[in-house]
Design a protein around this motif. Sequence first.
Motif, PDB file in Angstrom:
ATOM      1  N   UNK A 127       0.765  -1.175  -0.030  1.00 37.83           N
ATOM      2  CA  UNK A 127      -0.095   0.055  -0.059  1.00 37.83           C
ATOM      3  C   UNK A 127       0.784   1.045   0.098  1.00 37.83           C
ATOM      4  N   UNK A 128       0.398   2.439  -0.570  1.00 33.29           N
ATOM      5  CA  UNK A 128       0.862   3.606  -0.645  1.00 33.29           C
ATOM      6  C   UNK A 128       0.134   4.707   0.239  1.00 33.29           C
ATOM      7  N   UNK A 129       0.416   5.315   1.320  1.00 32.21           N
ATOM      8  CA  UNK A 129      -0.216   5.953   2.316  1.00 32.21           C
ATOM      9  C   UNK A 129       0.355   7.203   2.363  1.00 32.21           C
ATOM     10  N   UNK A 130      -0.681   8.363   2.107  1.00 28.70           N
ATOM     11  CA  UNK A 130      -0.102   9.531   2.303  1.00 28.70           C
ATOM     12  C   UNK A 130      -1.012  10.231   3.656  1.00 28.70           C
ATOM     13  N   UNK A 131      -0.106  11.032   4.227  1.00 29.09           N
ATOM     14  CA  UNK A 131      -0.387  11.827   5.499  1.00 29.09           C
ATOM     15  C   UNK A 131      -0.756  13.167   5.105  1.00 29.09           C
ATOM     16  N   UNK A 132      -2.404  13.838   4.780  1.00 31.31           N
ATOM     17  CA  UNK A 132      -2.481  14.907   4.304  1.00 31.31           C
ATOM     18  C   UNK A 132      -2.226  16.035   5.524  1.00 31.31           C
ATOM     19  N   UNK A 133      -1.970  15.491   6.943  1.00 31.16           N
ATOM     20  CA  UNK A 133      -1.557  16.630   7.776  1.00 31.16           C
ATOM     21  C   UNK A 133      -0.185  17.096   7.920  1.00 31.16           C
ATOM     22  N   UNK A 134       0.724  16.271   7.240  1.00 36.34           N
ATOM     23  CA  UNK A 134       2.219  16.174   7.665  1.00 36.34           C
ATOM     24  C   UNK A 134       2.834  16.588   6.451  1.00 36.34           C
ATOM     25  N   UNK A 135       3.500  17.814   6.446  1.00 39.28           N
ATOM     26  CA  UNK A 135       4.284  18.150   5.114  1.00 39.28           C
ATOM     27  C   UNK A 135       5.586  17.309   4.744  1.00 39.28           C
ATOM     28  N   UNK A 136       6.113  16.945   3.827  1.00 40.50           N
ATOM     29  CA  UNK A 136       7.226  16.270   3.926  1.00 40.50           C
ATOM     30  C   UNK A 136       8.517  17.259   3.886  1.00 40.50           C
ATOM     31  N   UNK A 157       3.233  21.866  -1.107  1.00 39.54           N
ATOM     32  CA  UNK A 157       2.110  20.995  -1.249  1.00 39.54           C
ATOM     33  C   UNK A 157       2.781  19.252  -0.960  1.00 39.54           C
ATOM     34  N   UNK A 158       3.933  19.188  -0.981  1.00 41.96           N
ATOM     35  CA  UNK A 158       4.439  17.837  -0.596  1.00 41.96           C
ATOM     36  C   UNK A 158       3.950  17.073   0.435  1.00 41.96           C
ATOM     37  N   UNK A 159       3.335  16.302   0.767  1.00 41.29           N
ATOM     38  CA  UNK A 159       2.846  15.670   2.195  1.00 41.29           C
ATOM     39  C   UNK A 159       3.537  14.199   2.195  1.00 41.29           C
ATOM     40  N   UNK A 160       3.639  13.965   3.483  1.00 43.33           N
ATOM     41  CA  UNK A 160       4.641  12.829   3.820  1.00 43.33           C
ATOM     42  C   UNK A 160       3.942  11.599   3.231  1.00 43.33           C
ATOM     43  N   UNK A 161       4.527  10.641   2.381  1.00 46.13           N
ATOM     44  CA  UNK A 161       3.961   9.491   1.972  1.00 46.13           C
ATOM     45  C   UNK A 161       4.891   8.248   2.425  1.00 46.13           C
ATOM     46  N   UNK A 162       4.262   6.997   2.818  1.00 41.95           N
ATOM     47  CA  UNK A 162       5.228   6.008   3.165  1.00 41.95           C
ATOM     48  C   UNK A 162       4.512   4.730   2.039  1.00 41.95           C
ATOM     49  N   UNK A 163       5.272   3.759   1.896  1.00 42.22           N
ATOM     50  CA  UNK A 163       4.929   2.594   1.063  1.00 42.22           C
ATOM     51  C   UNK A 163       4.954   1.651   2.254  1.00 42.22           C
ATOM     52  N   UNK A 164       4.030   0.713   2.576  1.00 42.11           N
ATOM     53  CA  UNK A 164       4.112  -0.386   3.396  1.00 42.11           C
ATOM     54  C   UNK A 164       3.725  -1.780   2.590  1.00 42.11           C
ATOM     55  N   UNK A 165       4.421  -2.671   3.128  1.00 40.07           N
ATOM     56  CA  UNK A 165       4.151  -4.010   2.589  1.00 40.07           C
ATOM     57  C   UNK A 165       3.733  -4.706   3.765  1.00 40.07           C
ATOM     58  N   UNK A 178       1.556   7.115  12.285  1.00 40.83           N
ATOM     59  CA  UNK A 178       0.405   7.467  11.081  1.00 40.83           C
ATOM     60  C   UNK A 178       0.061   5.983  10.698  1.00 40.83           C
ATOM     61  N   UNK A 179       0.932   5.345  10.314  1.00 41.38           N
ATOM     62  CA  UNK A 179       0.520   3.544   9.808  1.00 41.38           C
ATOM     63  C   UNK A 179      -0.444   2.877  10.713  1.00 41.38           C
ATOM     64  N   UNK A 180      -0.113   3.370  12.207  1.00 40.98           N
ATOM     65  CA  UNK A 180      -0.936   2.583  13.105  1.00 40.98           C
ATOM     66  C   UNK A 180      -2.313   3.087  13.039  1.00 40.98           C
ATOM     67  N   UNK A 181      -2.582   4.457  12.704  1.00 42.67           N
ATOM     68  CA  UNK A 181      -3.796   4.973  12.718  1.00 42.67           C
ATOM     69  C   UNK A 181      -4.517   4.569  11.281  1.00 42.67           C
ATOM     70  N   UNK A 182      -3.875   4.451  10.349  1.00 46.12           N
ATOM     71  CA  UNK A 182      -4.619   3.936   9.233  1.00 46.12           C
ATOM     72  C   UNK A 182      -4.974   2.343   9.515  1.00 46.12           C
ATOM     73  N   UNK A 183      -4.444   1.773  10.145  1.00 44.59           N
ATOM     74  CA  UNK A 183      -5.035   0.115  10.500  1.00 44.59           C
ATOM     75  C   UNK A 183      -6.585   0.180  10.426  1.00 44.59           C
ATOM     76  N   UNK A 184      -7.135   1.303  10.970  1.00 40.54           N
ATOM     77  CA  UNK A 184      -8.849   1.204  11.266  1.00 40.54           C
ATOM     78  C   UNK A 184      -9.286   1.220   9.696  1.00 40.54           C
ATOM     79  N   UNK A 185      -9.102   2.069   8.898  1.00 42.73           N
ATOM     80  CA  UNK A 185      -9.282   2.166   7.597  1.00 42.73           C
ATOM     81  C   UNK A 185      -9.131   0.947   6.839  1.00 42.73           C
ATOM     82  N   UNK A 186      -7.860   0.360   7.031  1.00 44.80           N
ATOM     83  CA  UNK A 186      -7.582  -0.895   6.361  1.00 44.80           C
ATOM     84  C   UNK A 186      -8.804  -2.061   6.864  1.00 44.80           C
ATOM     85  N   UNK A 187      -8.866  -2.121   8.010  1.00 43.97           N
ATOM     86  CA  UNK A 187      -9.718  -2.969   8.604  1.00 43.97           C
ATOM     87  C   UNK A 187     -11.225  -2.715   8.323  1.00 43.97           C
ATOM     88  N   UNK A 188     -11.714  -1.612   8.017  1.00 43.02           N
ATOM     89  CA  UNK A 188     -13.005  -1.379   7.788  1.00 43.02           C
ATOM     90  C   UNK A 188     -13.403  -1.473   6.160  1.00 43.02           C
TER      91      UNK A 188
END
Length: 490
Positions: free
Chosen positions: A130-139, A146-154, A314-324
């Motif tokens: 997955x590629x996840x972007x945090x809209x609240x956190x600038x890179x 306008x660059x926001x922090x993006x992480x790639x997770x496996x 941030x990724x921990x907070x996204x787990x709910x969106x993945x689970x739902x």
Amino acid sequence: MNTLVQMSPWEALLVLGAFALVLVRWLPPRPRRPVTFGAAASVALSGAVLGVLGLRWQMVPVLAGAAVVLPFALSPLLRSARRRAPWWLALPGSAVCLALVAAGPATVWALPTPVFPAPTGRFAVGTGVLELTDPERPETATTAPDDRRTVVVQYWYPARKPPAGGRPAPYLGRTEHEARVVSGALADYSGLPGFLLDGLPRARTHATFGVPAADGAGRDGAGGEGGEGGADRFPVVLFSPGLGGVRTQNTAWAEELAGHGYVVVGLDHPYDSAAVVLSDGRTIRTEVSATGDDAEDERRAAAWTAVRAADLSFVRAQLGRIDSGEIAGPLTGHLDTARVAAAGHSLGGGAALQAARQDPAIAAVIDLDGFPHDPTPQPFRQPVLALTQAIGPDTDPEYLPKLTRVLSLSAATTYRLTVPGAAHLTFTDAPLYLPPLPSLVGSLDRTEGPRITAGASLAFLDAALRDGRGDPAAALSAYGALTVHRPGGS
């Protein structure tokens, strides 16, 4: 590890044919002719096939040795006089060619294509990216506003048995092309010629992309509920790699945990990881560098650690969106988001410790030989397992005192396990593909480091994230020297 197992049948045929060509000069006259022509045919056929299938660099000296000796092996058989070079000239030439041919299997043994140990749990292993972007956190690594922090997770997860013919996932990426990009970046970051690690893109893991998650209890080997969310939900372990490392650097560990009922989520940290390949095709290379000034390097390490800790939260907070199912994928309805551990190797271990202090939703921490870089460590509540290399005169003298201080700040019991024969890279996949030099990967067997790392992690996670597993101290003591820090300083 058997070197012949690491060579394909065509490579083994090439090596055997080349050896025979070199040694034919020293055979009795009767078998000399058939052995020469048979060996020459073997070298020609296997060389041609490998040229079509893809020639590994380890086979180049084998071909060179065969090419040098071939005219000298054939010429006495093709001339009527059949005169041979005198033995005192042939002997050093044979020795040089033997050395060239022997260099092939020797380098295959020293720098093999990694073969991952099969997971021992009852679940098959699936994987996805997955590629996840945090809209609240600038890179912070770029100047673009306008660059926001993006992480790639496996993620690796307990899965149903894949269908027959399912192709195992490549080691370093979603595709072999991505794996080659990452492999080249890892070699460049390490200061190595890229061809030395060209076995990594060829490697296949035990995970399969996109297979459905497993049904049944999340608790491996037992019935009952897998977590508060129900029998099909699995605890989660977030993983941050070492400095310049990549999300897949602990694949053997991740697959073993997934086979025992955990979901492991490995992070790529852009501008820190050696190379991060984004979904739009861009590759972000590391911008990490040392200055040579200890104070400045520590300041930078603290900054990188803080960014990584924020990535983990941030990724921990996204787990709910993945689970739902808001983020679609095979893990919908299968994540126990109330039972999440943070883990990491080296700098990633320090980031996991810092993330736990800052994010109370993290329930436990595994630090794989990681130096804490948090400049203001504070009390935290989570239990910790810290695995450390064998401590010697070359170990940073500040490492253990600072790690001990951080562990003592926990309100829960923490464990420091020193593994005999381990080096810093023992706790990664590196022993599976790097030369077995004790200073590099430790003195353990190639698969022993990953086995111990996963075994100790499972003992700790079962106690920290699952009910009724008790104190893991006895199980951990089997792997090395254990120091237990209990609340109150005992």
